[in-house]
Design a protein around this motif. Structure first.
Motif, short mmCIF file in Angstrom:
data_model
loop_
_atom_site.label_atom_id
_atom_site.label_comp_id
_atom_site.label_asym_id
_atom_site.label_seq_id
_atom_site.Cartn_x
_atom_site.Cartn_y
_atom_site.Cartn_z
N ASP A 188 -22.33 65.21 19.12
CA ASP A 188 -21.60 66.80 18.99
C ASP A 188 -19.86 66.44 19.58
OD1 ASP A 188 -22.00 69.37 18.26
OD2 ASP A 188 -22.08 69.57 20.31
N HIS A 189 -19.51 65.24 19.19
CA HIS A 189 -18.28 64.91 19.81
C HIS A 189 -17.26 64.36 18.77
CE1 HIS A 189 -20.56 65.32 23.55
NE2 HIS A 189 -19.23 65.76 24.03
N ILE A 190 -15.98 64.48 18.96
CA ILE A 190 -15.00 63.94 18.33
C ILE A 190 -14.11 62.86 18.99
CG2 ILE A 190 -12.78 64.49 16.94
CD1 ILE A 190 -13.80 67.58 17.08
N LEU A 191 -13.76 61.72 18.54
CA LEU A 191 -13.06 61.01 19.02
C LEU A 191 -11.86 60.77 18.66
CD1 LEU A 191 -12.62 58.18 20.92
CD2 LEU A 191 -13.36 56.78 18.89
N MET A 192 -10.51 60.79 19.41
CA MET A 192 -9.23 60.84 19.26
C MET A 192 -8.60 59.64 19.56
SD MET A 192 -6.62 62.99 17.59
CE MET A 192 -4.81 61.99 17.44
N VAL A 193 -7.77 58.78 18.82
CA VAL A 193 -7.01 57.60 19.20
C VAL A 193 -5.59 57.78 19.06
CG1 VAL A 193 -9.07 56.19 19.05
CG2 VAL A 193 -7.61 56.25 17.21
N SER A 194 -4.69 57.42 19.87
CA SER A 194 -3.28 57.63 19.87
C SER A 194 -2.61 56.68 18.85
CB SER A 194 -2.55 57.33 21.47
OG SER A 194 -2.97 56.00 21.69
N GLY A 195 -3.23 55.59 18.34
CA GLY A 195 -2.46 54.67 17.45
C GLY A 195 -3.46 55.00 16.03
N ARG A 196 -3.50 53.59 15.36
CA ARG A 196 -4.32 53.58 14.15
C ARG A 196 -5.84 53.20 14.48
NH1 ARG A 196 -5.24 48.14 12.72
NH2 ARG A 196 -4.35 46.52 13.97
N ALA A 197 -6.56 53.53 13.23
CA ALA A 197 -7.75 53.47 13.19
C ALA A 197 -8.11 52.02 12.54
CB ALA A 197 -8.55 54.61 12.54
N SER A 198 -8.70 51.13 13.35
CA SER A 198 -9.05 50.02 12.90
C SER A 198 -10.49 49.58 12.83
CB SER A 198 -8.48 48.65 13.57
OG SER A 198 -9.04 48.97 15.18
N TYR A 199 -11.07 48.62 12.30
CA TYR A 199 -12.38 48.28 12.11
C TYR A 199 -13.12 48.38 13.37
CZ TYR A 199 -16.89 45.77 11.34
OH TYR A 199 -18.30 45.17 11.54
N ASP A 200 -12.56 47.79 14.47
CA ASP A 200 -13.20 47.68 15.69
C ASP A 200 -13.34 49.05 16.22
OD1 ASP A 200 -10.39 47.03 15.78
OD2 ASP A 200 -10.65 47.12 18.01
N PRO A 224 -19.57 61.32 15.08
CA PRO A 224 -19.49 61.80 13.73
C PRO A 224 -18.07 62.00 13.24
CG PRO A 224 -20.17 63.43 15.12
CD PRO A 224 -20.02 62.57 15.97
N VAL A 225 -17.24 61.93 14.07
CA VAL A 225 -15.73 62.28 13.76
C VAL A 225 -14.81 61.25 14.16
CG1 VAL A 225 -14.09 64.07 13.42
CG2 VAL A 225 -16.26 64.75 12.92
N VAL A 226 -14.06 60.61 13.79
CA VAL A 226 -12.87 59.80 14.37
C VAL A 226 -11.60 60.39 14.03
CG1 VAL A 226 -11.98 57.75 14.73
CG2 VAL A 226 -14.46 57.90 14.71
N CYS A 227 -10.69 60.51 14.77
CA CYS A 227 -9.15 60.88 14.34
C CYS A 227 -8.27 60.03 14.92
CB CYS A 227 -9.01 62.23 14.87
SG CYS A 227 -10.06 63.72 14.25
N ALA A 228 -7.10 59.77 14.17
CA ALA A 228 -6.06 58.84 14.61
C ALA A 228 -4.74 59.57 14.41
CB ALA A 228 -6.16 57.65 13.94
N VAL A 229 -3.84 59.23 15.29
CA VAL A 229 -2.36 59.58 14.90
C VAL A 229 -1.85 58.87 13.68
CG1 VAL A 229 -0.04 59.65 15.93
CG2 VAL A 229 -1.94 60.31 17.30
N SER A 230 -2.35 57.55 13.70
CA SER A 230 -1.80 56.89 12.73
C SER A 230 -2.85 56.51 11.35
CB SER A 230 -0.96 55.46 13.20
OG SER A 230 -0.04 55.72 14.10
N ALA A 231 -2.36 55.67 10.73
CA ALA A 231 -3.25 55.16 9.50
C ALA A 231 -4.55 54.43 9.84
CB ALA A 231 -2.31 54.20 8.53
N PRO A 232 -5.59 54.51 8.96
CA PRO A 232 -6.68 53.61 9.12
C PRO A 232 -6.39 52.21 8.28
CG PRO A 232 -7.10 55.15 7.49
CD PRO A 232 -5.65 55.74 8.12
N SER A 233 -7.31 51.16 8.77
CA SER A 233 -7.36 50.33 7.78
C SER A 233 -8.51 50.15 6.71
CB SER A 233 -7.55 48.96 8.85
OG SER A 233 -9.08 48.95 9.12
N SER A 234 -8.30 49.41 5.92
CA SER A 234 -9.28 49.50 4.59
C SER A 234 -10.65 49.25 5.21
CB SER A 234 -8.79 48.23 3.65
OG SER A 234 -9.01 47.21 4.05
N LEU A 235 -10.74 48.29 6.13
CA LEU A 235 -12.06 48.04 6.67
C LEU A 235 -12.81 49.26 7.59
CD1 LEU A 235 -12.19 44.35 7.88
CD2 LEU A 235 -13.61 45.45 5.83
N ALA A 236 -11.66 49.92 8.12
CA ALA A 236 -12.32 51.25 8.75
C ALA A 236 -12.69 52.29 7.97
CB ALA A 236 -11.13 51.69 9.72
#
Length: 284
Positions: free
Chosen positions: A215-227, A238-250
């Protein structure tokens, strides 16, 4: 008696500032980066499973989150976590060595950690098992009916930034924040490594018995990578947000495990890369 100083999240340095108005010397705050060895113990046997570079805060959560994300432990299997006092560890290194003791008489098999490895503050995927191993141990979709208004997502970056205390002093740390479905910020962790900040956040939930985080959202201050996505998937987020771009593997991982992945979440806009129906957008 152990009198070695415990490292803190910031360190001081003398710097020379060069600007249009001239040159002057002053003191500055730096984000501390130090190694941390993670040891796993059970039945009188101890084994080093990883050494990671991190900012010294919330070390026990970091260890718990790392081991959970790698599939080494499950919630409830940890008996205790403490800084190591083994004789082979010198006093000056004891606050950089964490022992995770498990219930039970045997260490688990460590298929995803088939060798001891070092992770830097920039790389969290080193030594992980294959994507096939992740598929075997995880469901392919979070068990949730969560939907988020777009207006809620747009508030997250500023709420996270306002709680980045160490970043405010150093300008050199990543952050990860955990939000409820209504956009309430429940926890923030900072580190020189993006993946460490997420491990600390998820490790806190592991130790508190709050997983899965359906029931939560994860927010990261950089990019969203595979790890980052791997750790979110293992925690049931269920929801991941990033300030920057995701990678293709992400994006590939988010698509396979039906996680909503949002990138470039800034000011009045964002991109949705997977599972867009979880985000409710008002029609003009």
């Amino acid at each position: 008696m152990d009198t070695a100083p415990r490292p803190g999240p910031t360190s001081r340095a003398r710097i020379r500032v060069v600007s249009g108005s001239g040159v002057h010397d002053r003191r500055d705050d730096l984000a501390t980066e130090e190694p941390m060895e993670i040891r796993l113990a059970a039945g009188g046997v101890s084994r080093t499973v990883a050494i990671t570079m991190r900012t010294p805060t919330h070390d026990f959560e970091l260890a718990a989150g790392f081991l959970h994300g790698e599939g080494v432990i499950k919630p409830g299997e940890i008996a205790s976590i403490a800084y190591c006092t083994d004789e082979d560890v010198p006093p000056e290194a004891r606050h950089n060595t964490v022992t995770v003791r498990l219930h039970g008489s045997h260490l688990p098999e460590l298929p995803s950690l088939s060798r001891n490895f070092v992770t830097t503050s920039a790389c969290g995927v080193c030594g992980t098992g294959s994507l096939d191993a992740l598929r075997r141990r995880l469901p392919h979709s979070p068990q949730t009916d969560l939907t988020i208004p777009a207006e809620t997502l747009l508030r997250l970056p500023e709420l996270l930034r306002a709680r980045q205390g160490i970043f405010g002093k150093t300008g050199g740390l990543h952050a990860a924040g955990l939000f409820t479905r209504d956009g309430t910020l429940t926890a923030v962790r900072e580190d020189v490594g993006r993946h460490n900040a997420v491990d600390k956040l998820i490790g806190a939930a592991v130790l508190a018995g709050h997983l899965p985080l359906h029931d939560h959202i994860l927010m990261v201050s950089g990019r969203a990578s595979y790890d980052i996505m791997q750790k979110a998937v293992t925690a049931g987020i269920p929801v991941v947000c990033a300030v920057s771009a995701p990678s293709s593997l992400a994006v590939d991982l988010a698509r396979e495990f039906r996680v909503t992945l949002v990138g470039f979440l800034r000011e009045t806009r964002f991109n949705i890369y997977t599972e867009p129906d979880r985000v409710v957008v008002a029609q003009n």
